[in-house]
Every structure is written in structure tokens, then in C-alpha cells.
Scaffold this motif. Structure first.
Motif, PDB file in Angstrom:
ATOM      1  N   SER A  33       0.804  -1.219   0.000  1.00 45.80           N
ATOM      2  CA  SER A  33       0.000   0.000   0.000  1.00 45.80           C
ATOM      3  C   SER A  33       0.838   1.271   0.000  1.00 45.80           C
ATOM      4  O   SER A  33       0.320   2.346  -0.306  1.00 45.80           O
ATOM      5  CB  SER A  33      -0.932   0.017   1.222  1.00 45.80           C
ATOM      6  OG  SER A  33      -0.207  -0.144   2.428  1.00 45.80           O
ATOM      7  N   THR A 141      -5.702  -6.582   0.007  1.00 43.80           N
ATOM      8  CA  THR A 141      -4.614  -5.635  -0.226  1.00 43.80           C
ATOM      9  C   THR A 141      -3.827  -6.014  -1.473  1.00 43.80           C
ATOM     10  O   THR A 141      -3.464  -5.154  -2.293  1.00 43.80           O
ATOM     11  CB  THR A 141      -3.679  -5.582   1.004  1.00 43.80           C
ATOM     12  OG1 THR A 141      -4.440  -5.213   2.155  1.00 43.80           O
ATOM     13  CG2 THR A 141      -2.554  -4.587   0.798  1.00 43.80           C
ATOM     14  N   ASP A 144      -5.950  -5.186  -4.544  1.00 45.95           N
ATOM     15  CA  ASP A 144      -5.942  -3.742  -4.808  1.00 45.95           C
ATOM     16  C   ASP A 144      -4.681  -3.344  -5.571  1.00 45.95           C
ATOM     17  O   ASP A 144      -4.746  -2.621  -6.582  1.00 45.95           O
ATOM     18  CB  ASP A 144      -5.994  -2.957  -3.492  1.00 45.95           C
ATOM     19  CG  ASP A 144      -7.388  -2.903  -2.891  1.00 45.95           C
ATOM     20  OD1 ASP A 144      -8.357  -3.136  -3.635  1.00 45.95           O
ATOM     21  OD2 ASP A 144      -7.507  -2.638  -1.682  1.00 45.95           O
ATOM     22  N   ARG A 145      -3.552  -3.817  -5.083  1.00 46.80           N
ATOM     23  CA  ARG A 145      -2.277  -3.431  -5.693  1.00 46.80           C
ATOM     24  C   ARG A 145      -2.145  -4.013  -7.101  1.00 46.80           C
ATOM     25  O   ARG A 145      -1.761  -3.312  -8.051  1.00 46.80           O
ATOM     26  CB  ARG A 145      -1.125  -3.929  -4.820  1.00 46.80           C
ATOM     27  CG  ARG A 145       0.257  -3.590  -5.363  1.00 46.80           C
ATOM     28  CD  ARG A 145       0.606  -2.159  -5.052  1.00 46.80           C
ATOM     29  NE  ARG A 145       1.768  -1.700  -5.799  1.00 46.80           N
ATOM     30  CZ  ARG A 145       2.504  -0.660  -5.418  1.00 46.80           C
ATOM     31  NH1 ARG A 145       2.213  -0.015  -4.309  1.00 46.80           N
ATOM     32  NH2 ARG A 145       3.523  -0.270  -6.143  1.00 46.80           N
TER      33      ARG A 145
END
Length: 387
Positions: A33, A141, A144-145
Motif C-alpha cells: 500500500s 490488499t 488492490d495493488r
């Protein structure tokens, strides 16, 4: 683990597996993130197709060890139990005599309500909810990345009128890679592997099989590529009787993008590993603006080496599949229909139709129907995934 010299030589020569260990990529969880790199994951996933995430929050490391340390004993206690829930426990004898005990479920399902009232099962269940929740957070996570990085290099630009996937009639659109992941099926497996033979018996059986079968390979699970987009898994660990002592397992081999097969040596730092499946060849790599780049779908195999009969190799994995209603134009069917065709072909002993569920001859996923899973198609894919 200790090998005698004859067995070591046998394993080293079988299937021409290199003894060199690849440097698998490790990324700190916070970097997913915080890093400003535009291709942090893409670079890591292009060569070997897998990346290890370290330093997961919420005491993940200790929770993982607690869950896995009691998994095998609980699986043994569960044998013969069927509570009709969406969780299924089963036992399979693999081709080298290894006994695999498994719980197959989905993230939305609870573990069996009728777990035996044993110490191992109580402790396994006590930490499993927190463990699975942490995997939820980590995969979100990661998704998302990965979605952000892929969205910048896929053509045409994702989100500008050309979704990654749609339903057959176009009424359902999956605009981004993250939406594909969120809309797809997720299948969970808790496995324990227990060697079925002693070291001496293993050597004798290997010599016999190699003499009688030119195609025989000394792996417990042969080289294959998983179906689906990717899998998240915890590196295998050896647990001794009672769950008190745990060490990292060996025997996990991969083939990199150059065709080189190598042993991967995970260590205690590796919390959760993401490995790409054959799906990247079906609906990701063909969308890259730069066709010289691609994510690597990772062929891999597993060899369970002889060990103390009371010890077991324990492992957890979660497979991510495309949405059931997403349409595959190359095959002319939805991914849900493709999986159903594969299930029917496999259950009837027929070959999986060409183009269905794979894009390479190395894909050897085992697909099995079950009425126990309460998901859209009431099915489970039991990929030979090593794991």
C-alpha cells in the motif's frame, strides 16, 4: 530433513529437477500500500510467478502456526465425520503412498459444526477465524495493488469502456482486475500430508516404479499449473506428533519463465505466498500493451520425503477463480459452464475438452463435483495444487 545418500541421488536425478534454489521475491506487507513503484508486483510475478508477503499484521505469524500445528491431529480426529455442511473432510492416498487429509471449504462458510470435541480440534477452531480473516485482509490488499498495476498496462485502458470481463450478454461487467477477483469463486483447502512408507521402503518402491514405467517421476504431485487466476498459500511445515515442534518443509519445486525447475526454500519469514495460475494466460497476458511482458503461470510439483510416521506436512491454500457468469469468448461459454464441463468430463473418465479450463498441456488440475459446497454452482475444484 535428513536423507540417506541413495535417496538424495534418486530425487535429484528424477525429472531433471535442478538443485539450485531460486530467489523468490519477498515483499513487506506495508509495501503493497505504500510503495511508489508502478510495477512492484508485476516485476515480482514475471519471472517465477510467485511472491511472498512478509510481516502481515494482527499477529498473523503466531496465529498461522497455532492453526497449522493442530491441523493434522484434528484431521485425524475428523475422519469419518460428515455433518452435511459446506465443509468437507476427506482422505486421499496419492500415487507415492502419501496420505493426504483435507478440509475443503469456502471463505464464506464456517468450519464443521460437528468438529470432534478434542484438544486438537478445539485449538484449531479457536484460531481459524482470525487466521482466515487475516488472509481476507491480505488478499484484498494484494488484489488492490495488482489491479492498480495491471490497469495501467492492459489494453485498452481498464475502466474506460472496456471491462476485463463481461457476462455473455454484457449485462454484467467486471471493469477491473479487482472486480474479477471479488466477483469470482474462492476455494479454501487445509491439507496434511503424511508419508505412507519408510525411507527404505520408499527407495525400493521408487526403483520398481522407475524400472516398470519410463514416464514415472518421483514426485507426490506431478508438475502442473493451477487452474484459476492465482492461489494464496502458507508454505508447508512439518509438524511432529502433538503439534509441539514445527519446521519448514522441503520438496516444493517450481518451473520459472525460462523453463528451469528449481527447489524453493521458504523460511519462517514467509507469511503468505501468492502464485499465479493458468488464468493469467487466458485473460490477463493477452491484454498487455507491451506483449514482451507477461505474468508467469507457475508450474510446480511436490515431493513428500520419507519422515517419522507420526509427523505430517501441513499447508493452507485459497484458490481464486473467475466469476461463474463471466464469458470466455475463446471457448464460447461462461467460466461456470467451463468448470461444469470439466467436472462432468473428469467424473466420467473422459479427457477435458480442448480449450476448457487450460491453455497449456502441463495443466493437470483434478476437478471434483460435490453437493456439500453452498456456492453458486455447488462445486469444488480439487486442484493438485501444492501444494
Amino acid at each position: 530433513m535428513k536423507f540417506n545418500q541413495a535417496l538424495l541421488a534418486l530425487l535429484a536425478t528424477t525429472a531433471s529437477v535442478a538443485v539450485a534454489t531460486p530467489t523468490h521475491s519477498r515483499l513487506d506487507y506495508d509495501s503493497l500500500s505504500s510503495s511508489s513503484s508502478p510495477d512492484l508486483l508485476i516485476e515480482a510475478l514475471s519471472q517465477n510467478g510467485l511472491v511472498s508477503i512478509t510481516n502481515l499484521p494482527n499477529n498473523f505469524h503466531e496465529t498461522k502456526r497455532s492453526v497449522l500445528s493442530h491441523l493434522h491431529s484434528c484431521l485425524v480426529d475428523m475422519e469419518g465425520i460428515d455433518d452435511g455442511a459446506a465443509t468437507v473432510a476427506m482422505t486421499t492416498r496419492l500415487r507415492d503412498g502419501t496420505i493426504r487429509r483435507s478440509i475443503a471449504t469456502t471463505p464464506s462458510s464456517t468450519l464443521p459444526s460437528s468438529l470432534p470435541d478434542t484438544t486438537a480440534c478445539r485449538r484449531f477452531q479457536a484460531d481459524s477465524a482470525a487466521f482466515r480473516a487475516s488472509v481476507d485482509d491480505a488478499t484484498e490488499t494484494f488484489a488492490d495493488r495488482l489491479s492498480t498495476e495491471l490497469g495501467a498496462i492492459m489494453r485498452p485502458s481498464v475502466g474506460s469502456g472496456s471491462p476485463v470481463m463481461t457476462s455473455r450478454d454484457g449485462s454484467k461487467r467486471y471493469e477491473t482486475v479487482k472486480e474479477v477477483i471479488e466477483g469470482g469463486e474462492q476455494l479454501e483447502h487445509f491439507h496434511s500430508y503424511q508419508s505412507g512408507v519408510s525411507s527404505l521402503s520408499f527407495e525400493k518402491e521408487e526403483r520398481r516404479l522407475r524400472r516398470d514405467n519410463d514416464d514415472y517421476a518421483a514426485s507426490t504431485i506431478a508438475l502442473h499449473t493451477d487452474q484459476g487466476f492465482f492461489i494464496a498459500f502458507t508454505p508447508g511445515m512439518i509438524v511432529q506428533a502433538g503439534g509441539k515442534d514445527m519446521t519448514m518443509s522441503d520438496g516444493f519445486y517450481i518451473e520459472d519463465s525460462q523453463g528451469r525447475q528449481s527447489l524453493v526454500q521458504f523460511d519462517d519469514e514467509d507469511d503468505l505466498v501468492f502464485m499465479m495460475g493458468d488464468g493469467v494466460n487466458q485473460y490477463i497476458n493477452n491484454r498487455f500493451l507491451d506483449q514482451a511482458r507477461s505474468l508467469h503461470a507457475t508450474p510446480h510439483s511436490l515431493t513428500i520425503t520419507p519422515q517419522n510416521p507420526s509427523a505430517a506436512r501441513v499447508w493452507y491454500g485459497r484458490m481464486f477463480l473467475p466469476p461463474n457468469d463471466a464469458y470466455n469468448p475463446q471457448v464460447g461459454a461462461s467460466y461456470g459452464d467451463i468448470r461444469r464441463l470439466s467436472i462432468e468430463a473428469t467424473s466420467e473418465g473422459r479427457a477435458i475438452p480442448a480449450g476448457v479450463g487450460c491453455s497449456s498441456t502441463s495443466l493437470k488440475a483434478r476437478i471434483q463435483d460435490t453437493n456439500a459446497l453452498s456456492n453458486a454452482n455447488s462445486m469444488r475444484i480439487l486442484a493438485e495444487e501444492e501444494e
